[in-house]
Design a protein around this motif. Sequence first.
Motif, PDB file in Angstrom:
ATOM      1  N   VAL A  15       0.855  -1.184   0.000  1.00  0.00           N
ATOM      2  CA  VAL A  15       0.000   0.000   0.000  1.00  0.00           C
ATOM      3  C   VAL A  15       0.897   1.243   0.000  1.00  0.00           C
ATOM      4  N   TYR A  16       0.593   2.139  -0.925  1.00  0.00           N
ATOM      5  CA  TYR A  16       1.325   3.403  -1.038  1.00  0.00           C
ATOM      6  C   TYR A  16       0.326   4.551  -0.992  1.00  0.00           C
ATOM      7  N   THR A  17       0.747   5.646  -0.408  1.00  0.00           N
ATOM      8  CA  THR A  17      -0.036   6.879  -0.483  1.00  0.00           C
ATOM      9  C   THR A  17       0.658   7.747  -1.520  1.00  0.00           C
ATOM     10  N   ILE A  18      -0.070   8.005  -2.595  1.00  0.00           N
ATOM     11  CA  ILE A  18       0.508   8.840  -3.657  1.00  0.00           C
ATOM     12  C   ILE A  18      -0.310  10.123  -3.769  1.00  0.00           C
ATOM     13  N   SER A  19       0.317  11.140  -4.291  1.00  0.00           N
ATOM     14  CA  SER A  19      -0.381  12.415  -4.427  1.00  0.00           C
ATOM     15  C   SER A  19      -0.108  12.994  -5.805  1.00  0.00           C
ATOM     16  N   GLY A  20      -1.022  13.836  -6.220  1.00  0.00           N
ATOM     17  CA  GLY A  20      -0.875  14.503  -7.506  1.00  0.00           C
ATOM     18  C   GLY A  20      -2.027  15.457  -7.718  1.00  0.00           C
ATOM     19  N   TYR A  21      -1.907  16.281  -8.731  1.00  0.00           N
ATOM     20  CA  TYR A  21      -2.954  17.243  -9.040  1.00  0.00           C
ATOM     21  C   TYR A  21      -4.084  16.622  -9.862  1.00  0.00           C
ATOM     22  N   GLU A  22      -3.876  15.375 -10.270  1.00  0.00           N
ATOM     23  CA  GLU A  22      -4.913  14.660 -11.004  1.00  0.00           C
ATOM     24  C   GLU A  22      -5.950  14.137 -10.006  1.00  0.00           C
ATOM     25  N   SER A  23      -7.051  13.640 -10.546  1.00  0.00           N
ATOM     26  CA  SER A  23      -8.105  13.104  -9.681  1.00  0.00           C
ATOM     27  C   SER A  23      -7.634  11.807  -9.018  1.00  0.00           C
ATOM     28  N   THR A  24      -8.272  11.452  -7.917  1.00  0.00           N
ATOM     29  CA  THR A  24      -7.920  10.196  -7.246  1.00  0.00           C
ATOM     30  C   THR A  24      -8.237   9.005  -8.157  1.00  0.00           C
ATOM     31  N   GLU A  25      -9.274   9.135  -8.981  1.00  0.00           N
ATOM     32  CA  GLU A  25      -9.600   8.057  -9.920  1.00  0.00           C
ATOM     33  C   GLU A  25      -8.432   7.832 -10.883  1.00  0.00           C
ATOM     34  N   TYR A  26      -7.838   8.909 -11.325  1.00  0.00           N
ATOM     35  CA  TYR A  26      -6.699   8.803 -12.234  1.00  0.00           C
ATOM     36  C   TYR A  26      -5.515   8.145 -11.525  1.00  0.00           C
ATOM     37  N   LEU A  27      -5.255   8.531 -10.297  1.00  0.00           N
ATOM     38  CA  LEU A  27      -4.150   7.947  -9.538  1.00  0.00           C
ATOM     39  C   LEU A  27      -4.369   6.445  -9.347  1.00  0.00           C
ATOM     40  N   HIS A  28      -5.597   6.036  -9.090  1.00  0.00           N
ATOM     41  CA  HIS A  28      -5.923   4.605  -8.970  1.00  0.00           C
ATOM     42  C   HIS A  28      -5.734   3.902 -10.324  1.00  0.00           C
ATOM     43  N   LYS A  29      -6.079   4.576 -11.394  1.00  0.00           N
ATOM     44  CA  LYS A  29      -5.918   4.002 -12.732  1.00  0.00           C
ATOM     45  C   LYS A  29      -4.432   3.744 -13.019  1.00  0.00           C
ATOM     46  N   ILE A  30      -3.572   4.648 -12.613  1.00  0.00           N
ATOM     47  CA  ILE A  30      -2.126   4.480 -12.779  1.00  0.00           C
ATOM     48  C   ILE A  30      -1.648   3.258 -11.994  1.00  0.00           C
ATOM     49  N   ALA A  31      -2.100   3.149 -10.753  1.00  0.00           N
ATOM     50  CA  ALA A  31      -1.704   2.001  -9.926  1.00  0.00           C
ATOM     51  C   ALA A  31      -2.183   0.695 -10.551  1.00  0.00           C
ATOM     52  N   THR A  32      -3.389   0.676 -11.051  1.00  0.00           N
ATOM     53  CA  THR A  32      -3.921  -0.521 -11.707  1.00  0.00           C
ATOM     54  C   THR A  32      -3.076  -0.873 -12.921  1.00  0.00           C
ATOM     55  N   TYR A  33      -2.693   0.123 -13.697  1.00  0.00           N
ATOM     56  CA  TYR A  33      -1.851  -0.120 -14.865  1.00  0.00           C
ATOM     57  C   TYR A  33      -0.512  -0.728 -14.454  1.00  0.00           C
ATOM     58  N   LEU A  34       0.103  -0.194 -13.403  1.00  0.00           N
ATOM     59  CA  LEU A  34       1.388  -0.728 -12.942  1.00  0.00           C
ATOM     60  C   LEU A  34       1.247  -2.179 -12.480  1.00  0.00           C
ATOM     61  N   ASN A  35       0.149  -2.501 -11.812  1.00  0.00           N
ATOM     62  CA  ASN A  35      -0.092  -3.881 -11.380  1.00  0.00           C
ATOM     63  C   ASN A  35      -0.275  -4.809 -12.581  1.00  0.00           C
ATOM     64  N   GLU A  36      -1.013  -4.347 -13.578  1.00  0.00           N
ATOM     65  CA  GLU A  36      -1.207  -5.156 -14.787  1.00  0.00           C
ATOM     66  C   GLU A  36       0.119  -5.380 -15.499  1.00  0.00           C
ATOM     67  N   MET A  37       0.930  -4.348 -15.556  1.00  0.00           N
ATOM     68  CA  MET A  37       2.241  -4.460 -16.188  1.00  0.00           C
ATOM     69  C   MET A  37       3.109  -5.461 -15.438  1.00  0.00           C
ATOM     70  N   GLU A  38       3.099  -5.390 -14.126  1.00  0.00           N
ATOM     71  CA  GLU A  38       3.875  -6.320 -13.306  1.00  0.00           C
ATOM     72  C   GLU A  38       3.442  -7.757 -13.573  1.00  0.00           C
ATOM     73  N   GLU A  39       2.133  -7.980 -13.625  1.00  0.00           N
ATOM     74  CA  GLU A  39       1.626  -9.331 -13.888  1.00  0.00           C
ATOM     75  C   GLU A  39       2.066  -9.825 -15.258  1.00  0.00           C
ATOM     76  N   LYS A  40       1.972  -8.956 -16.251  1.00  0.00           N
ATOM     77  CA  LYS A  40       2.345  -9.333 -17.617  1.00  0.00           C
ATOM     78  C   LYS A  40       3.833  -9.659 -17.712  1.00  0.00           C
ATOM     79  N   ILE A  41       4.669  -8.815 -17.129  1.00  0.00           N
ATOM     80  CA  ILE A  41       6.115  -9.031 -17.182  1.00  0.00           C
ATOM     81  C   ILE A  41       6.509 -10.260 -16.363  1.00  0.00           C
ATOM     82  N   ALA A  42       5.833 -10.484 -15.250  1.00  0.00           N
ATOM     83  CA  ALA A  42       6.153 -11.633 -14.383  1.00  0.00           C
ATOM     84  C   ALA A  42       5.921 -12.952 -15.108  1.00  0.00           C
ATOM     85  N   GLN A  43       5.123 -12.950 -16.154  1.00  0.00           N
ATOM     86  CA  GLN A  43       4.830 -14.176 -16.890  1.00  0.00           C
ATOM     87  C   GLN A  43       5.901 -14.496 -17.938  1.00  0.00           C
ATOM     88  N   THR A  44       6.835 -13.597 -18.148  1.00  0.00           N
ATOM     89  CA  THR A  44       7.880 -13.866 -19.143  1.00  0.00           C
ATOM     90  C   THR A  44       8.852 -14.918 -18.604  1.00  0.00           C
TER      91      THR A  44
END
Length: 142
Positions: A15-44
């Motif tokens: 769990v990380y607390t991140i901040s930015g001028y974007e909406s919290t929905e956008y910040l969650h979307k970024i985190a989701t993308y990073l998790n998806e990327m991690e899963e995809k790369i972990a399968q290599t």
Amino acid sequence: MAKKNLAEVLINGKVYTISGYESTEYLHKIATYLNEMEEKIAQTDNYHLLSPDEKQLLKNMNLADLYMKANTAKEELEQKMEVKEKEIYSLKHDLIDEKMEKDKLTQQIQELETRLLEEQRQKDRLTKSASLRKISKPEHRL
């Protein structure tokens, strides 16, 4: 000034607390993308054999690759947009030229119609005048 938003996100099981001028929905979307990327790369193949630094480097390279491809696509779209804007400018110029030509021809038509009407009136006056002369001339009999 825009308000800074905070969001608690889960990335790679932490769990990380991140901040930015974007909406919290956008910040969650970024985190989701990073998790998806991690899963995809972990399968290599052999990912689990990499050191943490090598894993991070692999993720960074993938992000850089996506960024470069998106940037290239953006530049291509900008070039296409510039070409389209030039085409639109040219078409607008052609449209203005055609409108001016149409206006010129419309004016010529109006002038010719006015001239025709005036000549028709003059013809009618001459015809009327000739008819009146015939009527007003006495017949000479010998």
